[in-house]
Design an enzyme around this catalytic site. Structure first.
Site, short mmCIF file in Angstrom:
data_model
loop_
_atom_site.label_atom_id
_atom_site.label_comp_id
_atom_site.label_asym_id
_atom_site.label_seq_id
_atom_site.Cartn_x
_atom_site.Cartn_y
_atom_site.Cartn_z
CB SER A 211 -0.95 0.01 1.12
OG SER A 211 -1.90 0.81 1.17
CG ASN A 212 -0.79 4.75 -1.16
OD1 ASN A 212 -1.29 5.31 -0.56
ND2 ASN A 212 -1.09 4.12 -2.30
CG ASP A 213 3.43 6.97 3.82
OD1 ASP A 213 3.15 5.98 4.48
OD2 ASP A 213 4.66 7.48 3.57
CB SER A 214 -2.98 7.76 0.44
OG SER A 214 -4.17 8.43 0.66
CB ALA A 278 -2.59 7.06 -3.20
#
Ligand code: CTP
Length: 405
Positions: A211-214, A278
């Site tokens: 996943s990502n930091d959003s 994101a």
């Protein structure tokens, strides 16, 4: 929104009166000057001193307690009130308000004020359903008062039913929502808005993902702002950590492909689509159905990544019914240049560019600063602001620039 506003909280005699203390604190914390008026019955449940300490103002309980010769207290308070909240509102006080009865400080002030009045009823389920109460509530609505609907849940009587006072945070949110709408109007009334939010999760196995930091905060802020401005809002979210804004419908998804499926299904009935999520560019093609065990070999573990659909690009290229399609470009360098390229490539009507290189205004920060790039070549920079305020400014700019008509 609340800084410098005069909020008067009217407390009447019910067991939920203690919750008014938390509500008062929320208004004080938001910067409002809060005064409290109580009925005699309310004083049986919670003391005026509690509210005096919280508000640093004298609490009004008696119409004839006229200790200042140059003013009539209840008229003075009625005139200075910007927003009135009756919490909890008993069946008795509701009946008096519906019939214009002014027989104590609370009801006299409420009859005298021209400020918007919010009424948060709390009572036994049978009292709430009594035809007399039903009639009185209908009358209050017709008179322009806003009713904060009671919640269903465990009542003081020891059983479940409708009549519970909603939590103070919920009351605060609803009052803030309607006051913001009074302030900003409803320029998005009649529009159906579709928003994606959060970072997608691409499963490696049942317990692991990429996943990502959003955080999803910007998408939620835009959904909340659109709802305040009168739109019907559908939010497609990957996160369950954030509170769903008042009036917003949410569908939870996990991966980019799930998100695409929901967005594609909802797009035909959408007027404005804003893709804030994101979205992972890749998914794990060799995802395992079972938890992957540690590989005891030289070559380690290889994940095969395959390209995800580009949801925004798909919408931009397929819009046929005059939908407006808006994207985000979160960049760490050459922000405007990359955003302009995305606007072109994805055939969007506008791209909202934000610089995520700084932790002060980046992915997980509470503040944001963006520039809107429109398909007709305009660049509209919006100053750094809280995500909630910025979201309202973004909608305002999109309307002012005729991107949304
Ligand atoms: N987006 C999308 N589907 C994807 C990738 C991105 O809908 N598969 C949307 C995002 O929601 C955002 C915009 O496209 O509105 C830009 O996302 P971004 O990740 O910055 O763009 P990419 O096209 O993936 O470009 P890159 O990762 O190379 O910067």
């Amino acid at each position: 929104m609340w800084k410098g506003k005069n909020v008067t909280v009217f407390v009447t005699g019910g067991i939920a009166a203690f919750k008014a203390a938390t509500l008062v604190r929320l208004f004080v914390k938001a910067g409002a000057n809060v005064e409290v008026a109580m009925t005699k019955s309310a004083c049986e449940f919670i003391t005026p001193l509690t509210f005096q300490v919280l508000t640093k103002n004298k609490v009004h309980t008696d119409t004839f307690d006229e200790d200042e010769a140059d003013r009539v207290q209840h008229i003075h308070l009625a005139d200075k009130t910007d927003v009135a909240v009756v919490v909890p509102a008993t069946a008795n006080t509701i009946a008096k308000l519906a019939n214009g009865i002014a027989d104590n400080f609370v009801t006299s002030t409420l009859l005298a004020t021209t400020a918007p009045i919010y009424v948060a009823p709390a009572m036994n389920e049978h009292m709430w359903e009594n035809p007399a109460t039903v009639r009185n509530v209908v009358q209050l609505k017709a008179d322009g008062k806003v009713i904060i609907e009671p919640a269903t849940g465990f009542l003081a009587e020891g059983y479940n039913g409708k009549g519970r006072l909603p939590e103070p945070e919920e009351i605060f949110e609803q009052v803030t929502f309607f006051e913001s709408r009074r302030l900003y109007g409803s320029p998005l009334k009649g529009k159906s808005v579709l928003i994606t939010a959060g970072g997608t999760k691409e499963r490696i196995d049942p317990v692991r993902y990429i996943s990502n930091d959003s955080s999803g905060k910007m998408g939620y802020a835009l959904a909340k702002a659109a709802s305040i401005l009168g739109a019907e809002v559908q939010l497609v979210s990957t996160t369950k950590q954030l509170k769903v804004p008042f009036g917003v419908n949410v569908t939870y998804v996990e991966s980019a492909r799930e998100m695409e499926e929901v967005v594609t299904a909802q797009f035909p009935t959408t007027d404005v689509a804003v893709m804030v999520a994101a979205v992972s560019d890749y998914y794990v093609a060799n995802r395992s159905d079972q938890k992957i065990k540690k590989q005891h070999n030289e070559s380690g573990l290889k994940l095969e990544l395959a390209e995800n659909p580009d949801i925004l690009k798909g919408l931009g290229h397929s819009k046929k019914e005059g939908q407006v399609v808006i994207g985000f470009a979160a960049e760490t360098e050459r922000v405007l240049e990359y955003a302009a390229a995305k606007l072109e490539k994805k055939k969007a009507d506008a791209i909202i560019a934000n610089d995520v290189s700084s932790s002060k205004i980046g992915f997980n920060a509470d503040n944001h600063q963006v520039t809107i790039l429109t398909k007709d070549g305009k660049q509209l920079p919006l100053p750094e602001n809280s995500k909630d305020e910025l979201a309202l400014e973004i909608w305002k700019s999109l309307l002012d620039a005729n991107i949304i008509q």
